[in-house]
Scaffold this active site. Structure first.
Site, PDB file in Angstrom:
ATOM      1  N   HIS A 448     -19.840 -46.705  97.943  1.00 55.55           N
ATOM      2  CA  HIS A 448     -18.980 -47.373  96.969  1.00 55.55           C
ATOM      3  C   HIS A 448     -19.789 -48.044  95.859  1.00 55.55           C
ATOM      4  O   HIS A 448     -20.783 -48.718  96.125  1.00 55.55           O
ATOM      5  CB  HIS A 448     -18.133 -48.447  97.663  1.00 55.55           C
ATOM      6  CG  HIS A 448     -16.951 -47.909  98.391  1.00 55.55           C
ATOM      7  ND1 HIS A 448     -16.340 -48.570  99.431  1.00 55.55           N
ATOM      8  CD2 HIS A 448     -16.247 -46.760  98.238  1.00 55.55           C
ATOM      9  CE1 HIS A 448     -15.328 -47.873  99.887  1.00 55.55           C
ATOM     10  NE2 HIS A 448     -15.254 -46.770  99.176  1.00 55.55           N
ATOM     11  N   GLU A 449     -19.333 -47.884  94.624  1.00 54.81           N
ATOM     12  CA  GLU A 449     -19.905 -48.564  93.455  1.00 54.81           C
ATOM     13  C   GLU A 449     -21.411 -48.322  93.273  1.00 54.81           C
ATOM     14  O   GLU A 449     -22.151 -49.200  92.868  1.00 54.81           O
ATOM     15  CB  GLU A 449     -19.623 -50.070  93.514  1.00 54.81           C
ATOM     16  CG  GLU A 449     -18.165 -50.425  93.501  1.00 54.81           C
ATOM     17  CD  GLU A 449     -17.406 -49.761  92.346  1.00 54.81           C
ATOM     18  OE1 GLU A 449     -17.978 -49.653  91.259  1.00 54.81           O
ATOM     19  OE2 GLU A 449     -16.262 -49.343  92.557  1.00 54.81           O
ATOM     20  N   GLY A 450     -21.844 -47.136  93.604  1.00 53.41           N
ATOM     21  CA  GLY A 450     -23.249 -46.777  93.410  1.00 53.41           C
ATOM     22  C   GLY A 450     -24.013 -46.771  94.710  1.00 53.41           C
ATOM     23  O   GLY A 450     -24.066 -47.765  95.421  1.00 53.41           O
ATOM     24  N   GLN A 455     -28.669 -48.182  93.233  1.00 50.57           N
ATOM     25  CA  GLN A 455     -28.995 -49.616  93.206  1.00 50.57           C
ATOM     26  C   GLN A 455     -30.512 -49.824  93.180  1.00 50.57           C
ATOM     27  O   GLN A 455     -31.014 -50.760  92.536  1.00 50.57           O
ATOM     28  CB  GLN A 455     -28.387 -50.322  94.419  1.00 50.57           C
ATOM     29  CG  GLN A 455     -26.891 -50.154  94.586  1.00 50.57           C
ATOM     30  CD  GLN A 455     -26.101 -50.571  93.363  1.00 50.57           C
ATOM     31  OE1 GLN A 455     -26.423 -51.558  92.701  1.00 50.57           O
ATOM     32  NE2 GLN A 455     -25.058 -49.818  93.036  1.00 50.57           N
TER      33      GLN A 455
END
Length: 598
Positions: A448-450, A455
């Protein structure tokens, strides 16, 4: 102690460590009190227990589907829970009063959402996405757009999404092909498809406000040519009432291993349903300036990354509490000193290896909760600290900690869920026990979200080097300040400080060596390993702060804090040594791997 979350730990972290009451001295919160915030958290706990937790399993077993009428079908309890949440105003707890929010500190809002995530992460995704979309609009949209779209979102009537990914592009947003064609009336017509859109279609409210990344013809190539648009599911009449259906088409529902209560969709924009006057395409409204869409979207993406970390933490935390209760109630075997087979069995919580697994979980989840709450306190400081230098420093710290706050809990609180299953033994992977679902739900958060890799590139490739290393320097300073405080306290605190100081030195030394040759390909080849090592140092720092906050205080709770700190420093922090050795060697094993060799 509830099996959802520990109120005692929340009180400790908010009040005894972070001292949230200090925020009442600031203008934004001057009319609020610590008692007010405690009442709000009590309400959040009650809603989590009464409205969110009861249908967590049911939503998992009855995942969203497309009904015969082409609409998404969800179990009715989801709408009931969200209606209750909307009535309390908690979804908009941290939003300004001007749009109908409660103007609570972000730190308190995060504690609210921690309860909801722990109780039912699938249902909580809807208000989390809506809050993120509303905050993006508040920060970047026009006053008219805020009035039109945000206020109904705060009231719970409209929901929000973020529409970024496309099938052929994935996380490579420079490759999106969705286009936005300008019209004479100032609107745009949107054409394209979006994939992996959580909350993309449902009947939970009157409307869904899609925030869509698209390219205006003639814009620069790559990410510099991306703009951001409001594309509602339903258009609005002049009086703000729901009008005709926009050309946003539900093309499919993705079936996931976890997070099943959150519908995940494929959406088509410009499929030909809405054609007033003969125009094709979905009607969209430009947010801010053209070609600045990705910068605007990062406002929501960074908020969502911390939200994902908080959700991962909460899932790990509730799994830990459930395995702890099980271990205390499950009698099996006898202690090693027993010579008599007729001696009574002991709870498995008394077996050393089970203690190890419970202690590991405790160190992961309580440390991760501290990290997420600390990041939320940085949001408060960046917004409201009286001194400009303090606001600037808070912003720098938030920048460099965001990739860690997203990825570290996603990795290690997932490991906590794995250990919770292990503590349960064979029962752990049976669907009759919650820990099996918690693991499946949490497995999505490393993506999720990268992903971790994204990251890691953000941390080592951008945040460490930004502004000449200003963010890295700010983090080094605050960790060093804690080390100095612990050294001043002496005793065990001083010993822990020496160990953290040595690890922090390795981090600085290794970072310098990675960028010494200014070769990005080589420096970033093992960025994920760097992210993990840096994350462990940050968590050791969080634990040292909690250790200091518990200093001189007696009782089982504080003894548990001290023991979890010892565990993290003795079992976890030493793992960074070999990681730094490998990083400093500038190893090229993965970089030189050829595709044909797999």
């Amino acid at each position: 102690m509830t099996d959802i979350l520990s109120r005692r730990d929340l009180q400790f972290q908010l009040n005894e460590w972070l001292d949230v009451e200090r925020l009442t001295e600031r203008d934004r919160y001057r009319d609020q009190t610590l008692d007010d915030w405690n009442d709000v958290l009590t309400l959040a706990e009650q809603i989590a227990e009464d409205q969110f937790q009861p249908h967590n399993r049911k939503a998992d077993l009855n995942e969203p589907a497309i009904g015969e009428d082409g609409k998404v079908v969800l179990i009715p309890e989801v709408a009931q829970a969200l209606e209750t949440l909307g009535e309390t105003g908690l979804m908009a707890a941290a939003m300004p009063e001007e749009v109908g929010g409660m103007s609570l500190p972000a730190t308190v809002s995060s504690a609210i959402f921690a309860w909801l995530h722990a109780a039912n992460v699938g249902t909580t995704a809807y208000p989390m996405l809506t809050a993120g979309a509303a905050n993006l609009l508040i920060a970047n949209a026009s006053d008219e757009q805020v009035e039109t779209w945000v206020k109904p979102m705060v009231e719970g009537r409209f929901h929000g999404t973020m529409c970024l990914s496309e099938t052929q592009a994935g996380s490579s947003l420079s490759d999106i092909t969705t286009k936005a064609v300008p019209q004479d009336d100032g609107t745009y017509r949107i054409f394209g498809n979006k994939m992996w859109i959580s909350g993309g279609s449902h009947e939970l409210g009157d409307n869904i406000v899609h925030l869509v990344l698209a390219k205006i013809p003639g814009s620069p190539p790559g990410v510099k040519g991306i703009s951001l648009f409001i594309v509602p599911r339903f258009l609005l009449d002049e009086d703000g009432s729901i009008g005709g259906r926009n050309d946003v088409v539900l093309a499919g529902v993705n079936h996931k291993m976890g997070f099943r209560g959150t519908v995940n969709t494929v959406l088509g924009f410009g499929e030909g349903e809405y054609k007033p006057g003969g125009e094709a395409g979905a009607v969209g409204y430009l947010i801010g300036e053209p070609n600045r869409g990705l910068a605007y979207m990062f406002h929501m993406m960074n908020e969502a990354r911390i939200g994902v970390g908080l959700g991962a933490t909460a899932l790990g935390y509730t799994g830990y509490l459930k395995s702890l209760r099980y271990a205390r109630e499950r009698p099996q075997g006898r202690n090693l000193a027993s010579k008599n087979p007729e001696d009574p069995q002991i709870p498995i919580s008394e077996h050393t290896d089970v203690k190890r697994m419970l202690l590991a979980q405790k160190s992961y989840v309580e440390g991760a909760l501290g990290l997420e709450l600390y990041c939320s306190s940085l949001v408060d400081d960046e917004m409201t600290a009286p001194d400009e230098d303090d606001r600037t420093r808070a912003g720098l710290l938030l920048e460099i900690l965001t990739p860690i706050a997203k990825s570290w809990p996603s990795q290690w609180c997932l490991e906590a869920n794995s250990l919770a299953i292990q503590v349960h033994g064979g029962y752990g992977y049976a669907r009759e026990y919650d820990v099996e679902q918690h693991y499946r739900d949490n497995r999505l958060n490393p993506i999720h979200e990268g992903t971790h890799g994204i990251q890691a590139l953000d941390l080592l490739g951008r945040k460490v080097t930004m502004q000449g290393g200003a963010a890295f320097g700010a983090l080094f300073e605050v960790i060093t300040a804690t080390i100095d405080e612990a050294k001043g306290a002496g005793g065990e605190a001083g010993e822990l400080a020496d160990q953290l100081a040595a690890s922090l030195g390795r981090l600085a030394e290794t970072t310098g060596k990675l960028w010494a040759d200014r070769d990005p390909e080589l420096a970033l080849a093992n960025a994920t390993l760097y992210l993990e090592a840096a994350g462990h140092i940050v968590l050791a720092w969080i634990w040292l702060q909690q250790y200091l906050a518990a200093a001189g205080k007696e009782g089982e709770f504080y003894d548990g804090k001290r023991q979890a700190t010892r565990y993290f420093f003795r079992f976890e922090l030493p793992k960074t040594g070999p990681q730094f050795d490998l990083l400093a060697s500038l190893d090229r094993t993965t970089l030189e791997m050829e595709d044909a060799w797999f």
